[in-house]
Design a protein around this motif. Structure first.
Motif, PDB file in Angstrom:
ATOM      1  N   UNK A  65       0.813  -1.216   0.000  1.00  0.00           N
ATOM      2  CA  UNK A  65       0.000   0.000   0.000  1.00  0.00           C
ATOM      3  C   UNK A  65       0.842   1.259   0.000  1.00  0.00           C
ATOM      4  N   UNK A  66       0.309   2.292  -0.658  1.00  0.00           N
ATOM      5  CA  UNK A  66       0.990   3.580  -0.650  1.00  0.00           C
ATOM      6  C   UNK A  66       0.344   4.536   0.349  1.00  0.00           C
ATOM      7  N   UNK A  67      -0.921   4.279   0.686  1.00  0.00           N
ATOM      8  CA  UNK A  67      -1.664   5.252   1.478  1.00  0.00           C
ATOM      9  C   UNK A  67      -1.718   4.979   2.966  1.00  0.00           C
ATOM     10  N   UNK A  68      -1.315   3.779   3.386  1.00  0.00           N
ATOM     11  CA  UNK A  68      -1.440   3.431   4.800  1.00  0.00           C
ATOM     12  C   UNK A  68      -0.091   3.230   5.469  1.00  0.00           C
ATOM     13  N   UNK A  69       0.009   3.620   6.746  1.00  0.00           N
ATOM     14  CA  UNK A  69       1.272   3.511   7.464  1.00  0.00           C
ATOM     15  C   UNK A  69       1.249   2.478   8.582  1.00  0.00           C
TER      16      UNK A  69
END
Ligand SMILES: [Mn+2]
Ligand SMILES: [Mn+2]
Ligand SMILES: [Zn+2]
Ligand SMILES: [Zn+2]
Lengths: 143, 143
Positions: free
Chosen positions: A119-123
């Motif tokens: 994922x690119x949007x979640x940390x």
DNA sequence: AACACAAACGCAAGTTACTTGCAATTAATT
DNA sequence: AATTAATTGCAAGTAACTTGCGTTTGTGTT
């Protein structure tokens, strides 16, 4: 003279910063005694002492907020809850009759890392919900 | 003169044994256009042509029964749905803002066999529901 | 033991999401 | 074009919660 179980629930509530009121104790004890996740309606119908529905809903929310119970989604029309003392686990639900069993194994924590790679949007991933749906032996043979 | 997309949805419905009515077409098209799972309320509020709420609920149920859309549980107060043409996948949901992303990998079909080995009461697993909950970058940095 | 106060409670009213019954309309088959 | 079962809108009804408010109660403090 209080029972051991009553004392245990009492200190559990107090440690969580909650008052040990009749509502909290009655509901918590009822959830603990249940062998499967139950809904707020189940509590309203099932408890001995009468509690107003509004009180039950408010208590359940509080118990959940304080991490004493946890919410389970069973694709029924309302949320279910179970006592939050046992090991992390999931459920298998019969789509015929609603029979439910615990599933102990869950290696998803390792999957969390894979996902955070994708994922690119979640940390961070805080938790997951995993339910299996199938047919129990009884319902399978009915067919 | 119908668009390609309209013809595609038309035959999809007919193949599933459903009538190609305004209700079915409007709702199905709206779900297909959406990039994330949506609720029946989202449909009622979002469609151009007016449809009675009762009609929307009835259509969504039918579309689900016929396997054209599938239900997703997002721990909100109502069920969500998405178009059922893509590869099997799951979701990650931000507990801060509701942002949602698809998760492609899912090796749970192998886990199904392990579970059927464990359990005594179940004979088959039809499907599973798996959702991850965490914080998106935006919500994580707000903290 | 008495006091103070926030939290919890019961009751009533309100809300949201959805369902059901029914008569009118319409899509598909013939 | 005629037939028929499915779909639709409208109105009414239901289930699951929520909220406001005045009263009671659990708990920490005196
Ligand atoms: Mn369990
Ligand atoms: Mn998706
Ligand atoms: Zn069963
Ligand atoms: Zn977010």
């Amino acid at each position: 003279m209080k029972s051991d179980q009553e004392n245990q629930l009492y200190s559990l509530l107090r440690k969580a910063g909650m008052k040990a009121t009749p509502g909290h104790l009655t509901i918590l004890s009822f959830i603990q005694k249940s062998k499967k996740p139950i809904s707020s309606q189940d509590i309203i119908n099932g408890i001995d002492r009468h509690l107003d529905p509004a009180t039950v809903y408010r208590c359940v929310t509080k118990l959940k907020e304080n991490g004493i119970i946890r919410q389970i989604d069973l694709r029924q029309n309302n949320a279910h809850y179970e006592f939050f003392d046992m090991a992390h686990h999931h459920h298998i639900i019969c789509t015929g009759c609603g029979r439910i069993e615990d599933i102990e194994d869950c290696n998803l924590e390792t999957v969390h890392q894979q996902i955070l790679g994708q994922t690119k949007g979640f940390t961070q991933i805080k938790h997951h919900s995993l339910e299996f749906y199938g047919l129990c032996k009884k319902c399978n043979s009915k067919n």
